[in-house]
Design a protein around this motif. Structure first.
Motif, short mmCIF file in Angstrom:
data_model
loop_
_atom_site.label_atom_id
_atom_site.label_comp_id
_atom_site.label_asym_id
_atom_site.label_seq_id
_atom_site.Cartn_x
_atom_site.Cartn_y
_atom_site.Cartn_z
N LEU A 1 35.56 35.67 59.09
CA LEU A 1 36.56 35.01 58.25
C LEU A 1 36.03 33.67 57.76
N LEU A 2 35.39 32.93 58.65
CA LEU A 2 34.84 31.63 58.27
C LEU A 2 33.71 31.77 57.24
N ARG A 3 32.90 32.81 57.38
CA ARG A 3 31.85 33.03 56.38
C ARG A 3 32.47 33.25 55.00
N GLY A 4 33.54 34.04 54.96
CA GLY A 4 34.23 34.25 53.71
C GLY A 4 34.85 32.98 53.17
N HIS A 5 35.36 32.14 54.07
CA HIS A 5 35.97 30.87 53.66
C HIS A 5 34.93 29.92 53.09
N VAL A 6 33.79 29.78 53.77
CA VAL A 6 32.73 28.90 53.30
C VAL A 6 32.22 29.39 51.93
N GLU A 7 32.03 30.69 51.81
CA GLU A 7 31.57 31.25 50.55
C GLU A 7 32.56 30.98 49.42
N THR A 8 33.85 31.12 49.74
CA THR A 8 34.89 30.89 48.73
C THR A 8 34.91 29.44 48.27
N VAL A 9 34.90 28.50 49.20
CA VAL A 9 34.94 27.08 48.85
C VAL A 9 33.71 26.69 48.03
N ASP A 10 32.54 27.19 48.43
CA ASP A 10 31.33 26.88 47.68
C ASP A 10 31.43 27.42 46.25
N TRP A 11 31.90 28.65 46.11
CA TRP A 11 32.02 29.27 44.79
C TRP A 11 33.01 28.50 43.92
N GLU B 1 36.33 26.58 36.51
CA GLU B 1 37.17 27.29 35.54
C GLU B 1 37.51 28.70 36.02
N GLU B 2 36.51 29.41 36.55
CA GLU B 2 36.77 30.75 37.08
C GLU B 2 37.69 30.69 38.29
N ALA B 3 37.53 29.65 39.12
CA ALA B 3 38.40 29.49 40.28
C ALA B 3 39.84 29.24 39.85
#
Length: 349
Positions: A250-260, A266-268
């Motif tokens: 879950l944390l890996r997904g969270h870190v990836e999301t925040v970085d993206w 604009e896409e976010a």
């Protein structure tokens, strides 16, 4: 913690019931074999945009692999804490003050903060004609829920001004807790004079209803350069102990999301708007979402000093007895991920 009003006593009772429910089973009943589902809570607010985007883009689903992601949304923190305690959810994005209340109510046993998510993105707005903070006594100002993060912020601010307030809406400044969506409606109808709210409701009031920004909350945090935790990510302590790999994913997904999100604003914003429309029926404009993004920052750093200050503020306004926060953070998994990527570790206390 001893809650000091009848309304908060009711909340305390609900939390106590939730603890019993967790002990009896709930979401972790089969945790000895590892959970095959993670139920994640979050709010339909731009201050929870990493959750909105992570769900909308499927980043959490992909990171969790064979573990199924289930979601549940809330209006404000105390409801999410009750759900975490009762086993309805395993983890949730949530504000600092409900986090502190949940930690205190459970004696430091029920939850852990595993990452930051959002900083800033809240403030006090008022209707036209209220041009200064000194004009607020005698007015009615709303917050999302008694004891939630913005509610504590307003009560602390009122305390600093020397105004007499209470939890029943009386005193020199009447504080009226309402759902975020209801706040927008009652402001438009002239039934309240202002509100201390998170994004995107802050920008909605400013852009759609001609409200005036009286206090940008980041101005109240000079010691942290204007940064303060608005949302962090917490997990049920038992779920963390019994499913550490799932929490790490879950944390890996969270870190990836925040970085993206930080690399693709604009896409976010588009993903945030799409998910908010799915949750709330589509009453937000791209302009409101863009304004809200300008008022927040996204970070996995929990900004721990501001959490301690939040506890002190809640104590000062009579919503919290003194609480020892040592042990509330469990940042080992997050820091392992950051170290693997050659990034600086974050700190708790």
């Amino acid at each position: 913690m001893r809650m000091r009003t009848s309304a908060l006593s009711t909340a305390a009772t609900a939390l106590a019931i939730g603890l019993v429910a967790t002990a009896c089973g709930g979401a972790d009943a089969d945790a000895d074999e590892g959970s095959d589902t993670l139920t994640l809570g979050y709010f339909p607010n731009v201050t929870h945009a990493p959750a909105l985007v992570g769900v909308e883009n499927g980043t959490f689903d992909e990171a969790l692999g064979d573990v199924e992601l289930s979601t549940q949304t809330f209006n404000a923190g105390p409801d999410a804490i009750n759900a975490l305690f009762s086993g309805e959810i395993d983890a949730t994005f949530i504000g600092p003050n409900p986090t502190i209340n949940g930690w205190s109510q459970s004696g430091g046993t029920a939850l852990r903060v595993i990452a930051g998510s959002t900083s800033q993105g809240a403030g006090l707005v008022a209707r036209e004609g209220i041009d200064d903070v000194e004009d607020l006594p005698g007015r009615t100002i709303s917050t999302p829920q008694l004891g939630n993060t913005q509610d504590v912020a307003l009560r602390w601010f009122a305390e600093e001004q020397g105004w007499d307030i209470d939890t029943e809406g009386g005193g020199e400044l009447s504080i009226l807790p309402q759902d975020n969506a209801e706040i927008v409606n009652t402001f438009a109808l002239g039934e309240i004079d202002g509100a201390w709210v998170p994004e995107p409701h802050l920008s909605r009031l400013l852009l759609e209803h001609d409200a005036e920004l009286l206090v940008d909350e980041k101005d109240l945090w000079p010691d942290t350069g204007g940064e303060f935790v608005t949302t962090n990510l917490i997990v049920n302590a038992d779920f963390l102990e019994e499913n550490p790999d799932t929490v790490r994913d879950l944390l890996r997904g969270h870190v990836e999301t925040v970085d993206w999100m930080n690399d693709n604003s604009e896409e976010a914003q588009e993903a945030t708007l799409a998910h908010l429309e799915a949750l709330t029926g589509g009453d937000l404009s791209p302009e409101v979402v863009a304004s809200a993004f300008d008022n927040v920052s996204f970070t996995v750093d929990p900004i721990a000093p501001s959490l301690r200050s939040g506890a002190e503020h809640a104590e000062a306004v009579g919503l919290l007895d003194p609480v020892d926060l040592e042990g509330i953070y469990s940042l080992e998994a997050l820091n392992e991920i950051l170290t693997e990527e050659g990034r600086e570790e974050v700190e708790g206390f």
